[in-house]
Motif scaffolding. Structure first.
Motif, PDB file in Angstrom:
ATOM      1  N   HIS A  71       0.817  -1.218   0.000  1.00  0.00           N
ATOM      2  CA  HIS A  71       0.000   0.000   0.000  1.00  0.00           C
ATOM      3  C   HIS A  71       0.856   1.275   0.000  1.00  0.00           C
ATOM      4  O   HIS A  71       0.534   2.261  -0.692  1.00  0.00           O
TER       5      HIS A  71
ATOM      6  N   HIS B 147       1.196   4.482  -2.661  1.00  0.00           N
ATOM      7  CA  HIS B 147       1.107   5.925  -2.344  1.00  0.00           C
ATOM      8  C   HIS B 147       2.335   6.655  -2.912  1.00  0.00           C
ATOM      9  O   HIS B 147       2.228   7.751  -3.446  1.00  0.00           O
TER      10      HIS B 147
ATOM     11  N   SER C 298      -0.510   9.472   6.652  1.00  0.00           N
ATOM     12  CA  SER C 298      -1.929   9.117   6.543  1.00  0.00           C
ATOM     13  C   SER C 298      -2.465   8.768   7.917  1.00  0.00           C
ATOM     14  O   SER C 298      -1.837   9.063   8.933  1.00  0.00           O
TER      15      SER C 298
ATOM     16  N   ASP D 122      -6.802   7.080  -0.038  1.00  0.00           N
ATOM     17  CA  ASP D 122      -6.822   5.725  -0.590  1.00  0.00           C
ATOM     18  C   ASP D 122      -7.809   5.592  -1.743  1.00  0.00           C
ATOM     19  O   ASP D 122      -8.928   6.128  -1.681  1.00  0.00           O
TER      20      ASP D 122
HETATM   21 ZN    ZN Z   1      -3.294   5.042   2.535  1.00  0.00          ZN
END
Ligand code: ZN
Ligand code: KG4
Length: 413
Positions: A144, A148, A168, A355
């Protein structure tokens, strides 16, 4: 702008025709760009998107659980899991329909498998593995945070290496991105992430009861209220001032803010759960301290990179991304640092900082182009709730113990 249904249908047909012509080998056109379906379920957003190899978004769909979690006062993993389960099929279907792409035309499916909430990751992974087996497609497991970090390259040409600050609700990290799957980790969160801390402060202040904030995430609410606040009223200490590394800590700051809130509640003679008269000043002071902490750690990371030749001399770049990166005050504070050190700061627009399925599909495209981490459909993949990004350099950064020259953090509103 409203369009008549007939016109919409006509435009849709036209687009279909354009696509058929472009993809027809008999017409001597370039072969079709490869297509990737991306699926994201690592936290509280169910996202899917179809991208072509150039980064064009052919179709996307996103179901946010934010409103539900705002009402329950935070993410309850079993609730997040249930909501992913209820929405994933529709979200993926929608992304495919909007892009007018049949699963048979996909070159691969890319899905977040780490890090994140175990129960949430499990839903995306289970769905994806069934999907790739049913349609006999290669599978690309995605980190993930790597996604980003790379999103910016979908929007503009940014060559490796570059420095990236990812902030985040679940993460805070500084890394040098040297390649699609090649990162040097310079700093990470030691306790909670900045978005998490801001969400908790917002909850403690009961900002959901504030008429302007009822539908906003904690971070968004703090940013909005801070616009009319005096950041000098509560001089919170910037965390880790005596630790000369690039790691982050926000739990102590949250504690300082909580103590101030309790003191003010006592002074104003009000119960917890009632809005304080000084919420704007608390929001402005907390936001400033978060921004200042992020700016200082990034400043040290830039100096570490310079001292070790980790960034190019031509157009060295810092990329700021993740949900907290949509905060304009934080962006401005980072700009002060990049201006002072001769780097350029790039931030994807807010919708690509939070996201979504697009960033996962783009990570899939980047991996597909380089032939990295592409698995046959029948390989069993496990999710990993905790997963560091890249090679851990935090000990080297700490050992360098770089002292920062003072930089005046005068941030205009
Ligand atoms: Zn995220
Ligand atoms: O990247 P993201 O969508 O999800 C993950 O946590 O992975 O980030 C969500 C976080 C939340 O904590 C939210 O409060 C924070 O980003 N956030 C903000 C702003 N918008 C969202 N924090 C500060 N200022 C904002 N404008």
């Amino acid at each position: 702008m409203t369009m008549f249904p007939a016109k919409v249908k006509y435009l849709h047909r036209l687009l279909q025709l354009k696509h058929t012509l472009w993809c027809s080998p008999s017409l001597g056109k370039a072969p079709c760009s490869r297509l990737v379906l991306g699926i994201e379920t690592s936290c509280d957003d169910t996202g899917a998107a179809v991208l072509d190899e150039t980064g064009e978004i052919l179709g996307e769909s996103l179901h946010s659980q934010k409103d539900v979690h705002l009402r329950t006062g935070g993410i309850i993993p079993t609730v997040a899991q249930q909501l992913h389960r209820e929405h994933i099929e529709r979200v993926v279907q929608e992304a495919l329909e909007r892009s007018d792409v049949d699963p048979s035309r996909l070159s691969a499916v890319a899905t977040t498998v780490k890090p994140g909430l175990a129960l949430s990751l499990g839903i995306g992974l289970e769905f994806s593995q069934k999907f790739v087996r049913q349609h006999n497609k290669p599978f690309i497991p995605i980190h993930h945070m790597e996604a980003h970090a790379l999103t910016v390259r979908m929007l503009q040409p940014v060559a490796f290496p570059f420095l990236v600050l990812l902030v985040s609700g679940g993460h805070s990290l500084l890394a040098v991105a040297r390649g699609v799957d090649d990162f040097l980790l310079l700093g990470h969160a030691l306790d909670e992430a900045p978005g998490d801390a801001l969400d908790k402060v917002a909850r403690r202040l009961s900002l959901i009861k504030h008429p302007q904030c009822s539908t906003l995430s904690g971070g968004q609410a703090i940013e909005l209220l801070a616009e009319d606040g005096d950041r000098t009223r509560f001089p919170f200490r910037t965390p880790m001032g005596q630790t000369y590394d690039c790691c982050f800590s926000f739990a102590g700051l949250r504690n300082q803010v909580n103590m101030t809130i309790m003191k003010k509640e006592a002074e104003e003679g009000i119960e917890q759960g009632t809005l304080l008269s000084c919420v704007n000043d608390i929001a402005a002071s907390a936001q400033h301290t978060v921004a200042s902490h992020l700016a200082k750690r990034t400043h040290r990371a830039i100096l570490f990179c310079k001292a070790n030749g980790l960034l190019p001399s031509d157009s060295p770049t810092v990329v700021l991304s993740g949900g907290v990166a949509s905060n304009q005050y934080i962006r401005k504070s980072l700009t002060i640092i990049t201006d002072a050190t001769g780097l350029r700061l790039l931030c994807p627009p807010a919708k690509f900082c939070t996201d979504n399925g697009v960033m996962i599909a783009w990570n899939g495209v980047e991996r597909l182009r380089e032939g990295k981490g592409i698995l046959p459909p029948d390989v069993d993949v496990s999710y990993e709730p905790k997963a560091r990004l890249g090679v851990d350099m935090t000990a080297e950064v700490k050992a360098a113990a770089i002292r920062l020259p003072s930089v005046r953090m005068k941030i205009s509103k």
